[in-house]
Design an enzyme around this catalytic site. Structure first.
Site, PDB file in Angstrom:
ATOM      1  N   ARG A  55       6.979  35.405 -33.541  1.00 50.48           N
ATOM      2  CA  ARG A  55       6.271  34.193 -33.992  1.00 50.48           C
ATOM      3  C   ARG A  55       6.931  33.643 -35.258  1.00 50.48           C
ATOM      4  NH1 ARG A  55       2.400  34.822 -37.458  1.00 50.48           N
ATOM      5  NH2 ARG A  55       1.436  36.601 -36.428  1.00 50.48           N
ATOM      6  N   TYR A 107       0.803   6.199 -30.377  1.00 50.77           N
ATOM      7  CA  TYR A 107       0.510   7.007 -29.193  1.00 50.77           C
ATOM      8  C   TYR A 107      -0.947   7.480 -29.304  1.00 50.77           C
ATOM      9  CZ  TYR A 107       0.235  11.282 -26.467  1.00 50.77           C
ATOM     10  OH  TYR A 107      -0.179  12.278 -25.618  1.00 50.77           O
ATOM     11  N   ASP A 179       8.049   9.120 -35.653  1.00 50.91           N
ATOM     12  CA  ASP A 179       7.997   9.746 -34.337  1.00 50.91           C
ATOM     13  C   ASP A 179       9.164   9.156 -33.551  1.00 50.91           C
ATOM     14  OD1 ASP A 179       7.536  10.423 -31.685  1.00 50.91           O
ATOM     15  OD2 ASP A 179       5.357  10.324 -31.872  1.00 50.91           O
ATOM     16  N   LYS A 204       9.853  15.097 -23.759  1.00 54.51           N
ATOM     17  CA  LYS A 204      10.328  13.843 -23.185  1.00 54.51           C
ATOM     18  C   LYS A 204      11.858  13.869 -23.010  1.00 54.51           C
ATOM     19  CE  LYS A 204       5.993  12.816 -23.197  1.00 54.51           C
ATOM     20  NZ  LYS A 204       5.298  13.356 -24.300  1.00 54.51           N
TER      21      LYS A 204
END
Ligand code: PLP
Length: 389
Positions: A55, A107, A179, A204
């Site tokens: 992690r 968004y 973004d 994306k």
């Protein structure tokens, strides 16, 4: 990547394939290994070789972080389990009482995160039209710490001038987050334009094949990096090693994919702009788009996302969305297959009733890599069936 002894800085495509991706030291494998180990042997108590627990740090993730940071011209990069997790880590930089300016067409998930999660912890926000410098200036308060920019925006494809907003924000002591999901670092490098932080949904274009969910934060700001790096470990929204590998693999072909996708998007936009059933096309590559000149200045090309409204209103939009054969009716974007969606009822449902509500006659297209003539023919058939008003 070695510095190459005085060679010029490598181009984008070279970095996309080689940055952080030396052949494996142990075996010479040219593909970065997927390190599945959750824990790492220590040579003595607290004496390790860079990795302790997966992690906190994982070699496959480090490879991805090095590669994407290089593409965004960033000194620091942090991979997350999703774009939303990356956004959340950046927003946690804010403290109760702070204020953020967000785009008035952000968004939907970004709006939801700000308005329904962070607002509960005392973060105030103002949606503003980021294409209008006066509106951005008016949205500022003494407590404004961040301006959140999305350009091109989702789903309206509006263009914000990153350099102008950065100058304004820095004068007021605020940082700028961009973004960069729609543009990708191949088309636009916000840090070079003055932004402080870049976030991505790597789900994306960076992944590019609709088979991985991921997020990324890039920055050259040490204070932001310290906080985001701390949160990555402390809150634990990390991507799996296999997910990191998939994004690394996707990024290698980003430039060639986008070259073709941008060219096809331009052809589709021109076709739609001439079509009698179409009311308005939003694509920054079209000369009449209000953000065309800024896009031309700050982007390499205009991207492969576009949206359009139908003269027949919402019934026509729903009809077209359900009638295409090659365009798949689905959320998401940026992959090899072309997608169509109805933002008001799909990706942007979470902004219904807010200042960010989307026109129900709007459809959004993500242009993939199919033969462009097939894409146009598919839309042409679907539009013929659309009820006109
Ligand atoms: N930013 C933009 C512009 C997006 O379109 C999306 C998702 O659609 C996100 C962020 C969120 O990313 P993810 O779905 O990977 O959490």
């Amino acid at each position: 990547m070695s510095d190459g002894g005085g060679r010029p800085r490598p181009g984008f495509e070279t970095l996309a394939i080689h940055a952080g991706q030396e052949p494996d030291g142990a075996t010479g494998a040219v593909v970065p290994p997927i390190h599945l180990a959750t824990t790492y042997a220590q040579d003595g108590v607290g004496v390790h070789r860079g990795f302790e627990y997966s992690r906190s740090g994982n070699p496959t993730r480090t490879t991805l972080e090095t590669a994407l940071a290089a593409l965004e011209l960033a000194s620091f990069g942090f991979a997350f389990a999703s774009g939303m997790a990356a956004e959340d880590a950046v927003l946690r930089f804010l403290r109760p009482g702070d204020h953020i300016v967000i785009p008035n067409d952000a968004y939907g998930g970004t709006y939801r995160l700000v308005a329904r999660v962070h607002a509960d912890y005392g973060i105030a926000f103002t949606p503003a039209d980021l294409t209008d410098p006066t509106a951005v200036a008016e949205a500022f308060r003494a407590e404004t710490r961040l301006v959140w920019v999305e350009t091109p925006s989702n789903p309206m494809l509006r263009i914000a001038d990153i350099a102008a907003i950065a100058e304004l924000a820095h004068r007021q002591g605020a940082r700028v987050v961009v973004d960069n999901t729609f543009a990708t670092p191949y088309l636009q490098q916000p840090l070079d334009l003055g932004a402080d932080v870049v976030v991505h949904s790597t789900t994306k274009y960076l992944g590019g094949h609709s088979d991985v969910v991921g997020g990324f934060v890039a920055t050259g700001d040490g204070e932001v990096a310290d906080r985001v790096g701390f949160l990555q470990n402390a809150t634990g929204a990390v991507p799996s090693p296999f997910d990191c590998y998939l994004v690394l693999r996707g990024v290698k072909t980003l430039a060639v994919r986008l070259d073709r996708q941008c060219a096809s998007a331009m052809a589709v936009a021109r076709f739609l702009a001439e079509h009698p059933a179409v009311n308005h096309v939003s694509y920054p590559g079209i000369e009449t788009h209000p953000g065309h000149d800024v896009a031309k200045r700050q982007m390499r090309d205009y991207g492969a996302m576009l949206s359009f409204t139908l003269r027949g209103g919402e019934p026509a939009a729903l009809d077209v969305a359900a009638s295409t054969g090659i365009f798949t009716l689905a959320e998401s974007l940026g992959a090899v297959e072309s997608l169509i969606e109805h933002p008001a009822r799909m990706t942007h449902l979470s902004v219904a009733g807010s200042a960010l509500e989307v026109d129900p006659s709007l459809l959004r297209l993500s242009i993939g890599l199919e033969t462009v003539e097939d894409l146009i023919a598919d839309l042409s058939i679907a539009l013929e069936r659309a009820p006109a008003r």
